[in-house]
Design a protein around this motif. Sequence first.
Motif, mmCIF file in Angstrom:
data_model
loop_
_atom_site.group_PDB
_atom_site.id
_atom_site.type_symbol
_atom_site.label_atom_id
_atom_site.label_comp_id
_atom_site.label_asym_id
_atom_site.label_seq_id
_atom_site.Cartn_x
_atom_site.Cartn_y
_atom_site.Cartn_z
ATOM 1 N N ASN A 53 0.830 -1.210 0.000
ATOM 2 C CA ASN A 53 0.000 0.000 0.000
ATOM 3 C C ASN A 53 0.862 1.257 0.000
ATOM 4 O O ASN A 53 0.569 2.212 -0.727
ATOM 5 N N SER A 54 1.913 1.261 0.783
ATOM 6 C CA SER A 54 2.803 2.428 0.849
ATOM 7 C C SER A 54 3.531 2.665 -0.471
ATOM 8 O O SER A 54 3.868 3.798 -0.803
ATOM 9 N N CYS A 84 2.238 1.795 -3.405
ATOM 10 C CA CYS A 84 1.212 1.885 -4.460
ATOM 11 C C CYS A 84 1.340 0.746 -5.477
ATOM 12 O O CYS A 84 1.292 0.965 -6.690
ATOM 13 N N SER A 105 0.466 -3.788 -5.855
ATOM 14 C CA SER A 105 -0.340 -4.870 -5.285
ATOM 15 C C SER A 105 0.480 -5.658 -4.256
ATOM 16 O O SER A 105 1.714 -5.665 -4.298
ATOM 17 N N LYS A 117 11.583 2.109 -6.643
ATOM 18 C CA LYS A 117 10.874 1.347 -5.608
ATOM 19 C C LYS A 117 11.847 0.903 -4.520
ATOM 20 O O LYS A 117 11.510 0.929 -3.334
ATOM 21 N N GLN A 142 12.343 3.800 -2.315
ATOM 22 C CA GLN A 142 11.162 4.017 -1.480
ATOM 23 C C GLN A 142 11.108 3.000 -0.341
ATOM 24 O O GLN A 142 10.767 3.351 0.797
#
Length: 72
Positions: free
Chosen positions: A22-23, A25, A27, A45, A48
């Motif tokens: 979720n953080s 974005c 699945s 990613k 992140q």
Amino acid sequence: MKRLHLKAERIKKGLSTEQMANSLCISNSAYYKYEDGKNNIPLIKAQQIAILLNCSLDTLFPVSELTQKEGD
């Protein structure tokens, strides 16, 4: 090759794969495939993830793991 450091850091921070997904974005399935080594992680990613887990990319993806050949 499974990314054991990634999973260990997530667990250490008390986060589920769903929370991570979720953080980021993405699945839950996509995140699971990152941890399981089935999908490559785009650099953005990975950055992140490092921020979310408050650790360095080196901690999550040690050079020794990155240089191993598949099947080792």
